[in-house]
Scaffold this motif. Sequence first.
Motif, PDB file in Angstrom:
ATOM      1  N   GLU A  47       0.822  -1.013  -0.043  1.00 29.43           N
ATOM      2  CA  GLU A  47       0.025  -0.025   0.137  1.00 29.43           C
ATOM      3  C   GLU A  47       0.931   1.010  -0.006  1.00 29.43           C
ATOM      4  O   GLU A  47       0.819   2.460  -0.775  1.00 29.43           O
ATOM      5  N   ASN A  48       1.996   1.327   0.841  1.00 27.11           N
ATOM      6  CA  ASN A  48       2.661   2.556   0.951  1.00 27.11           C
ATOM      7  C   ASN A  48       3.980   2.609   0.101  1.00 27.11           C
ATOM      8  O   ASN A  48       4.643   3.356  -0.030  1.00 27.11           O
ATOM      9  N   GLY A  49       4.325   1.360  -0.519  1.00 25.63           N
ATOM     10  CA  GLY A  49       5.417   1.427  -1.579  1.00 25.63           C
ATOM     11  C   GLY A  49       6.626   1.728  -1.164  1.00 25.63           C
ATOM     12  O   GLY A  49       7.572   2.048  -1.840  1.00 25.63           O
ATOM     13  N   GLY A  50       6.801   1.400   0.260  1.00 27.30           N
ATOM     14  CA  GLY A  50       8.095   1.913   1.009  1.00 27.30           C
ATOM     15  C   GLY A  50       8.143   3.175   1.227  1.00 27.30           C
ATOM     16  O   GLY A  50       9.290   3.627   1.888  1.00 27.30           O
ATOM     17  N   ASN A  51       7.229   4.152   1.139  1.00 34.38           N
ATOM     18  CA  ASN A  51       7.300   5.520   1.553  1.00 34.38           C
ATOM     19  C   ASN A  51       7.022   5.550   3.214  1.00 34.38           C
ATOM     20  O   ASN A  51       6.150   6.081   3.639  1.00 34.38           O
ATOM     21  N   ILE A  52       8.124   5.107   3.861  1.00 36.46           N
ATOM     22  CA  ILE A  52       7.938   5.108   5.399  1.00 36.46           C
ATOM     23  C   ILE A  52       9.154   5.964   5.856  1.00 36.46           C
ATOM     24  O   ILE A  52       9.369   5.858   7.185  1.00 36.46           O
ATOM     25  N   VAL A  53       9.720   6.541   4.969  1.00 40.30           N
ATOM     26  CA  VAL A  53      11.131   7.148   5.473  1.00 40.30           C
ATOM     27  C   VAL A  53      10.810   8.818   5.233  1.00 40.30           C
ATOM     28  O   VAL A  53      10.187   9.468   4.225  1.00 40.30           O
ATOM     29  N   ASN A  54      11.492   9.522   6.067  1.00 39.98           N
ATOM     30  CA  ASN A  54      11.851  10.845   5.516  1.00 39.98           C
ATOM     31  C   ASN A  54      13.053  11.186   4.776  1.00 39.98           C
ATOM     32  O   ASN A  54      14.158  10.614   5.067  1.00 39.98           O
ATOM     33  N   THR A  55      12.621  12.061   3.734  1.00 37.67           N
ATOM     34  CA  THR A  55      13.936  12.680   2.987  1.00 37.67           C
ATOM     35  C   THR A  55      13.748  14.088   2.951  1.00 37.67           C
ATOM     36  O   THR A  55      12.478  14.678   3.240  1.00 37.67           O
ATOM     37  N   GLY A  56      14.774  14.563   2.264  1.00 35.51           N
ATOM     38  CA  GLY A  56      14.482  16.101   2.220  1.00 35.51           C
ATOM     39  C   GLY A  56      15.353  16.771   1.337  1.00 35.51           C
ATOM     40  O   GLY A  56      15.968  16.133   0.564  1.00 35.51           O
ATOM     41  N   PHE A  57      15.309  18.242   1.191  1.00 36.75           N
ATOM     42  CA  PHE A  57      16.128  18.971   0.349  1.00 36.75           C
ATOM     43  C   PHE A  57      16.471  20.308   0.633  1.00 36.75           C
ATOM     44  O   PHE A  57      15.469  20.875   1.670  1.00 36.75           O
ATOM     45  N   ILE A  58      17.378  20.774   0.250  1.00 36.57           N
ATOM     46  CA  ILE A  58      17.867  22.063   0.742  1.00 36.57           C
ATOM     47  C   ILE A  58      17.990  22.778  -0.354  1.00 36.57           C
ATOM     48  O   ILE A  58      18.832  22.528  -1.427  1.00 36.57           O
ATOM     49  N   VAL A  59      17.443  24.040  -0.532  1.00 35.93           N
ATOM     50  CA  VAL A  59      17.815  25.031  -1.719  1.00 35.93           C
ATOM     51  C   VAL A  59      18.602  25.865  -1.454  1.00 35.93           C
ATOM     52  O   VAL A  59      18.808  26.885  -0.526  1.00 35.93           O
ATOM     53  N   GLY A  60      19.787  25.802  -2.093  1.00 30.40           N
ATOM     54  CA  GLY A  60      20.982  26.684  -2.097  1.00 30.40           C
ATOM     55  C   GLY A  60      20.869  27.691  -3.216  1.00 30.40           C
ATOM     56  O   GLY A  60      19.673  27.995  -3.562  1.00 30.40           O
ATOM     57  N   SER A  61      22.024  28.603  -3.147  1.00 29.84           N
ATOM     58  CA  SER A  61      21.657  29.779  -3.905  1.00 29.84           C
ATOM     59  C   SER A  61      22.075  29.427  -5.584  1.00 29.84           C
ATOM     60  O   SER A  61      21.507  29.969  -6.543  1.00 29.84           O
ATOM     61  N   ASP A  62      22.846  28.073  -5.762  1.00 23.59           N
ATOM     62  CA  ASP A  62      22.802  27.871  -7.196  1.00 23.59           C
ATOM     63  C   ASP A  62      22.469  26.399  -7.582  1.00 23.59           C
ATOM     64  O   ASP A  62      23.091  25.827  -8.457  1.00 23.59           O
TER      65      ASP A  62
END
Length: 311
Positions: A47-62
């Motif tokens: 049902e969740n396809g393995g989406n049990i984890v936190n991922t993330g991203f940081i937007v830098g200047s470039d």
Amino acid sequence: MRRLSAALFVCLWFTQAHCATDYALQPTSVADGIYVFSGRLENFSRENGGNIVNTGFIVGSDGVIVIDSGPSRAYAEQQRAAISRVTALPVTRVFVTHAHPDHFLGNQAYSPQIISALPATSEAMRTNGDALADNLYRLVGGWMSGTQVVLPGIGAAAGRIVVAGRSLRLIAASGHTDCDLMVYDERTRTLFAGDLVFFGRAPTTPNADVPRWLATLDEIDQLDFATLVPGHGIVMHDHAAVAETRDYLRWLDQGLKEAASRGLDMNEVMRLPIPERFKKLALIDGEYARSIAHLYPQIELKSLPALNTGR
Ligand SMILES: [Zn+2]
């Protein structure tokens, strides 16, 4: 009429096939330029396809820095698409926190030349990656379609680094596995702690060294963070998640050592009561049982000399 039903069938099939791999990823802003995709507090499932984890991203200047690529190729392709809805800047670096499948099997959506991990993490992915991917195929099925292990092209090293115009501190640690990377963003004082910190969900221990992990948690407590992104669980702006992870692991470690010193067998340990404050943690019963299976044989072995000298 027959042609119409056939068309309808194809359409329904397409919709279902499409929906079957839609992770519906929505980034949440947790600090200036910092976003998190929050996974469910569940076990791997179809049902969740393995989406049990936190991922993330940081937007830098470039450019954009991704922390963990998630459990599958489809996940990371959708992660990438969701990032492009926030910023037109390209992803220029992907850090893999550790060699567990929900954190790195999305690597394929990115060029290996921008993927970075500590050397021991890359080595663990090289050695165990295919087996971990096979296991995840078994657990979540079609969501994993086309997913293959892609190894990092850049070795990470502990220390300060400027990436995409953003000043980061890479922290090499261990305990959850024998090689855990944390990423600290200096401008916002945000710590991506990987699976060294859980919150609201029982920690997993298949590759853990619990005493080592407890020592790392003490080091995390010394860090000056304003926001902490755990590997699993809610993002926090205080030390509560560190305290909860420590409380649980200390109880687990002490409980198993005490049980071994009393000579209890594994079934008896499984039946020991779980304190009320941990019963609210997601997946507590299953994780406690799994932890006993992972950790107790070693703890029993270590306690043998003590038992022998007592004779
Ligand atoms: Zn992990």
